[in-house]
Design an enzyme around this catalytic site. Structure first.
Site, mmCIF file in Angstrom:
data_model
loop_
_atom_site.group_PDB
_atom_site.id
_atom_site.type_symbol
_atom_site.label_atom_id
_atom_site.label_comp_id
_atom_site.label_asym_id
_atom_site.label_seq_id
_atom_site.Cartn_x
_atom_site.Cartn_y
_atom_site.Cartn_z
ATOM 1 C CD GLU A 16 -3.227 -0.858 2.018
ATOM 2 O OE1 GLU A 16 -3.249 0.165 2.740
ATOM 3 O OE2 GLU A 16 -4.097 -1.735 2.071
ATOM 4 N N GLY A 17 1.905 1.247 -0.799
ATOM 5 C CA GLY A 17 2.812 2.380 -0.890
ATOM 6 C C GLY A 17 4.034 2.135 -0.043
#
Length: 825
Positions: free
Chosen positions: A503-504
């Site tokens: 998620e990043g």
């Protein structure tokens, strides 16, 4: 001397008026000229200085006060310069910047946070139904989970666990009740994930993913009604297992560069010719992919034959594809660091999908990036931050218990200062991460989609987890490194890089997103200036730019003066919403808010678009913003929980940690400033009396670590929401069980040692213990308690061992796919 003193007081009064009264330009002009006139007439300021100064001021003020003249002489030049230095913003970047909402982060960017507003936000609370679900099905699920069995024996959750999760709608927490889901709040979603994570990372990830960025979330916000009616009821009960595929081998953090494509064409579906797309893709790292029945897929859509119109490049698009569709290759698994949640690659070549499978149907073509950014704005603030908080709180409770149970040199290891230092970090960071988790989930339940705050939470909750778990490994020593059913920490330790990466990636999140996106979204003027410069109507843009610029200049000037005066002690004049020992922290955060906004503005002015590429500088500004937010969350948590006096060591430690981290970020920024001389001047102006924010003291650390070593209300509040049992046969229950016995037996042990110099340590000491009973030094009951305490202690400190041939042929079977030229040495 008196004349000089009066001039200094007058200057400070004028600066104070600018800093605190938020004067408009006309008001400031009148105040300045009035003060100058009065000082000159009274003879406190020589006419040779006062009159020329007044004339120079008028020459500057008149043009600035008349809009048309100001625009011609100043604004237009700045407008043209700004247009040149403004970094190019791609469509994907603009969508990301505009996604979601801003909340308390806007106040932190103001330089003057409204603390009463913060404390007036409702205390985040679970509903009775949500609490019952956590106390009932979630508790029962946790009791079913054996993480060693999952990760070492089955490499999967047992079938009864899968069935229980589906039956009790764990996959449907975010699905509205009208579609058969639970319709839970963000706080409930986060709390359920946190509790499961305190038992099994595999199970937590399995429950987390369908309730995060994925098909259900996308359908709820962007799907057509018939798409929602078809999928949401099935997703809620696990009849459909979803996954979402975005990451490609050549496009990870740069998700906008995905090479996967879909070509608009006609094809056959259910015996009819329909409009659709031929999609080719290659994805990896897709959680739940190997068991998914419906694949959410992101790809770039193209219409080369103009079947839909003149536009050829339609943009990123999201579709839902049943995994039994011919041509879908799915089912193989990755093995992410021995954590056994389902994760794997999938691909397809020229797979035809009807247009009805595009989320939003034809209207959704090219709208995928906006969909993803809109959902990620909230989703990123829930799941991974919950797992980070769970791991930190888990360590606070169980490593603290271990440090009390385990003794060396007749002393609990938690009493040694080296261990105490690690325990202090574990306790303080646990309080910090939980405060951030609860406040941010609460903001989502207020209707916000906090893009910037979700990035802050994702980065710092997982990084704090990394620190806490590493410290915990140091405390446990050999107990932490021997895998087996008795090891309660190893799988968490192994899983850390997963949370850091997904998620990043955290490196990207810190260096590019937190301040980079925050400066655009939260700053009161920057986005308006960018939009004005981007306006194709230059005259309209110039007028809008002039308005934003005037406000920006006043904002920067005011915050610069506030930061300087606060550094001289002026922050002590600030009113705070509370009294007591925490009041000073509100003043300190207000000071750092002014420092942060001042340096952010100067850095943007100095570097322009180059700041986007000076990632280390941007990261340090992001650190300052992050700890401003965590400090706010800590103070709100303390108030929301009724100002519990026992929690003050945790509050003081975590607040002093935040303040010190902000100070170090600012010093690091200015030490590496692109203009070194300016950096030195700014350092003096921001810290005129020196850098005085110290890291938490050893004495405070001792108070925090002491809270973790024995049962008490503060420890229970800190670790609330975990799965907790005192069953002696349980991997963590044995710690709870032993802790109670060891504490109860401690006075008896001391009495016996004082009388005989003897400590009961094992069955080998049974005769000595019985002799002590016969001599009346301890009673039979006390001796029995000592025996039970030692047995419980050994249950805790023992590690697993295996037969020599236990690992022979382990891992044999299907070999990995991939480059045959790569082989193990």
């Amino acid at each position: 001397m008196m004349q000089t003193l009066i001039l200094v007081v007058a200057a400070l009064a004028l600066l104070g008026a600018v800093a605190f009264l938020k004067l408009k330009l006309v008001q400031f002009n009148a105040l300045f000229l009035g003060a100058l006139f009065g000082l000159t007439v009274l003879g406190l300021l020589p006419k040779a200085i006062g009159i020329p100064l007044g004339l120079v001021f008028l020459l500057l003020v008149v043009p600035l006060s008349l809009p048309q003249l100001r625009q011609k002489l100043f604004t237009e030049r700045l407008y043209n310069w700004f247009a040149q230095v403004l970094p190019p913003i791609s469509d994907t970047e603009r969508v990301a910047i505009e996604a979601g909402t801003v909340w308390w982060d806007r106040d932190l960017f103001s330089g003057d946070p409204d603390w009463k507003k913060l404390l007036a936000f409702p205390t985040p609370k679970l509903s009775e139904e949500e609490q019952a679900f956590i106390d009932g099905p979630t508790e029962e699920l946790c009791r079913m989970l054996d993480d060693w069995q999952i990760t070492s024996e089955l490499q999967d959750m047992p079938e009864p666990v899968w069935d229980f999760i589906k039956k009790n709608k764990f996959f449907g927490m975010i699905v509205p009740k009208e579609y058969g889901g639970l319709g839970f709040s963000a706080l409930a979603n986060s709390t359920v994930v946190m509790k499961i994570a305190s038992r099994s990372t595999t199970a937590a990830v399995t429950v987390m993913v369908p309730n995060s960025l994925g098909p259900a979330e996308l359908l709820m916000h962007y799907g057509t009604q018939d798409q929602r009616d078809h999928y949401l009821p099935k997703l809620a009960v696990g009849e459909e297992i979803p996954c979402f595929a975005l990451t490609a081998p050549t496009a990870g953090s740069d998700a906008g560069a995905i090479p996967d494509k879909g070509i608009v064409c006609r094809g056959e579906y259910q015996g009819k010719e329909v409009l659709g797309l031929k999609v080719t893709w290659n994805k990896r790292y897709i959680t739940l992919g190997p068991v998914a029945t419906v694949l959410g897929l992101a790809f770039k859509a193209y219409d080369p034959d103009g079947l839909l119109g003149d536009q050829k490049d339609l943009g990123i698009t999201c579709a839902l594809i049943p995994t039994d569709t011919p041509g879908v290759n799915i089912g193989r698994r990755h093995m992410p660091l021995n954590i056994s949640f389902m994760n794997g690659p999938n691909s397809g070549t020229d797979v035809f999908i009807p247009m009805d499978w595009v989320i939003g149907k034809e209207a959704g073509l090219g709208d995928g990036w906006r969909m993803l950014m809109g959902c990620l704005a909230a989703g990123r603030a829930i799941s991974l931050p919950a797992m980070g908080a769970a791991a930190s709180k888990y360590c606070a409770r169980y490593v603290g218990a271990y440090a009390s149970i385990r003794k060396q040199f007749r002393l609990p290891i938690g009493k040694f200062e080296g261990v105490e230092e690690a325990l202090a970090r574990i306790g303080g960071l646990s309080y910090l991460t939980e405060a951030g988790r609860v406040m941010t989930a609460g903001s989502i339940d207020l209707g916000e989609k906090p893009t910037v705050l979700s990035a802050i939470l994702k980065y710092h909750n997982t990084e704090s987890m990394r620190t806490v778990v590493n410290d915990s490994t140091d405390v446990l020593g050999g107990k932490a490194i021997c895998l087996g059913p008795k090891n309660f920490l190893a799988r968490i330790y192994q899983s850390i890089p997963i949370s850091i990466t997904v998620e990043g990636a955290n490196i990207l999140t810190r260096s590019m997103i937190i301040f980079g996106q925050g400066a655009f979204r939260c700053h009161p003027y920057v986005l308006d200036e960018i939009n004005a410069v981007s306006d194709p109507d230059k005259q309209r843009g110039l007028i809008a730019f002039d308005k934003a610029l005037l406000g920006h200049l006043g904002y920067t000037t005011r915050n610069f003066i506030r930061a300087f005066l606060f550094g001289l002690g002026g922050s002590r004049l600030l009113a705070t919403p509370v009294a007591g020992s925490t009041a000073r922290y509100y003043r300190d955060l207000s000071r750092f808010s002014a420092i942060f906004t001042t340096l952010g503005d100067i850095s943007m002015l100095l570097l322009g678009g180059e700041l986007k590429r000076r990632e280390k500088l941007s990261a340090r500004l992001g650190d300052c913003l992050s700890f401003l937010y965590y400090g706010s969350a800590i103070l709100k948590r303390f108030e929301d929980q009724g100002r519990q006096v026992d929690d003050l060591p945790l509050v003081h430690w975590s607040m002093q940690y935040c303040l010190h981290q902000m100070q170090q970020a600012v010093l690091g920024l200015l030490q590496n400033y692109p203009v070194p001389a300016l950096g030195r001047v700014l350092k003096w102006l921001m810290f005129p009396l020196g850098a005085r924010f110290k890291a938490p003291s050893d004495r405070l650390g001792h108070q925090v670590s002491s809270l973790l070593l024995q049962p008490n209300p503060a420890r229970d509040r800190l670790t609330a929401g975990l799965f907790i049992t005192d069953e002696a046969s349980d991997v963590t229950g044995c710690l709870e069980h032993a802790l109670g016995l060891v504490i109860e037996a401690a006075p008896i042990e001391r009495k016996l040692y004082k009388a005989t110099g003897f400590i009961y340590q094992s069955e080998q000491d049974s005769e000595k213990l019985q002799q002590a009973v016969r001599d009346g030094l301890v009673t039979e009951t006390e001796a029995d308690l000592l025996i039970r305490a030692v047995e419980a202690t050994m249950q805790v400190i023992n590690v697993d061992d295996f037969a020599a041939d236990a690992f022979v042929n382990s891992g044999q079977g299907d070999q990995p796919s991939g480059d045959d030229s790569i082989r193990a040495a």
